[in-house]
Design an enzyme around this catalytic site. Structure first.
Site, PDB file in Angstrom:
ATOM      1  CB  THR A  97       4.678  60.600   8.487  1.00  0.00           C
ATOM      2  OG1 THR A  97       4.050  59.599   9.357  1.00  0.00           O
ATOM      3  CG2 THR A  97       5.444  60.215   7.267  1.00  0.00           C
ATOM      4  CE  LYS A 172       2.719  56.387   8.457  1.00  0.00           C
ATOM      5  NZ  LYS A 172       2.423  57.552   9.328  1.00  0.00           N
ATOM      6  CE  LYS A 240       3.432  65.184   6.433  1.00  0.00           C
ATOM      7  NZ  LYS A 240       3.729  64.050   7.512  1.00  0.00           N
TER       8      LYS A 240
END
EC number: 1.1.-.-
Length: 288
Positions: A97, A172, A240
């Site tokens: 990701t 995502k 993150k």
């Protein structure tokens, strides 16, 4: 003849994903910064490569599943990286990701070298990786996606093409935004159930199949109640991801108050020393 697959990154999810490919009969070359993490898959027949460069020169398909965008940048664009060393016609699949802008940069650099790049982040955590049931969201050229579909199908079940380079990463981000506030709701619901004198496990039997039902409620609420905070997905990686989503939203002029709140709570959790715990450890903010 089976394609030779290179797999870079053998963490909580990567190891299981690579194992499914190996079990299908593909030669699998592996590299990870900590060789000890590769021992179990090497015993199953995977082949160790000492550098990203060595792996890249031999693989027909190179899959990366690393931690952060900075890791992706290094693995692809370093002097001994994938772009400089992959053989012509190879397929490059980044399943980390990461940033949509970085996915586009990889795709452009790959095209100049006669390589094919796809951004293909996943959802489903350690359970999905172990069972080969991940959701895989893919960006890049449609022809490259179709060529790699047999590989994707070894790792996941819900595999969707989303559009040009960067589209997988944007999808995502949608996934992580939907999960973020939902995880807060799951933790609060379990804390409320416990505080009110109910049996939380019994409460779950009622609410998992109703309108409140979700993957997080079904899979992570039980871990909360068991005190199992082992990482299926690290707190530090979720922070993150939420940071990337907030950056991208800001670039689009979109405010995300729910996501901002969720990130602030996870930041608080990480500051308490839980960055390497699973995302379900958010429960600790309510129940000590």
């Amino acid at each position: 003849m089976k394609k030779t697959i290179g797999f870079i990154g053998l963490g909580v999810m990567g190891k299981s994903m690579a194992s499914h490919i190996l079990n299908d009969g593909h030669p699998v070359l592996v590299y990870t910064r900590t060789k000890e993490k590769a021992e179990s898959i090497l015993q199953k027949g995977a082949i160790w490569k000492d550098t990203v460069k060595d792996l890249s020169k031999e693989a027909d398909v190179i899959i990366t599943m690393v931690g952060y965008p900075s890791d992706v940048e290094e693995v692809y664009f370093g002097s001994n990286g994938i772009i400089e060393n992959a053989k012509e016609g190879a397929y490059l699949i980044d399943m980390t990701t990461s940033k949509p802008s970085l996915a586009k940069k990889i795709a452009e650099a790959a095209k100049e070298k006669a390589l094919f790049a796809l951004d293909a982040p996943v959802s489903g955590g350690d359970i999905g990786a172990q069972n080969g049931t991940l959701a895989i969201m893919v960006g890049g050229e449609k022809e490259a996606f179709e060529a790699c579909m047999p590989i994707f199908s070894l790792m996941g079940e819900n595999i969707q093409y989303q559009g040009p380079a960067g589209s997988g990463q944007h999808t995502k981000m949608c996934n992580q935004i939907a999960i973020a506030a939902g995880m807060i709701g799951v933790a609060e619901a379990m804390a409320y159930a416990q505080k009110s004198g109910l049996e939380p496990e019994n409460v779950l039997k009622s609410i998992t199949t109703g309108a409140a039902g979700s993957w997080s409620l079904s899979n992570l609420a039980p871990r909360m109640l068991q005190g199992n905070f082992e990482p299926g997905f690290y707190v530090k990686h979720f922070i993150k991801d939420m940071g990337i989503a907030l950056e991208e939203a800001e670039l689009m002029g979109e405010e995300m108050p729910g996501l901002s709140l969720a990130k602030s709570l996870y930041d608080k959790l990480a500051a308490q020393g839980e960055e390497n715990s699973g995302t379900q450890s958010i429960y600790k903010l309510w129940v000590k």
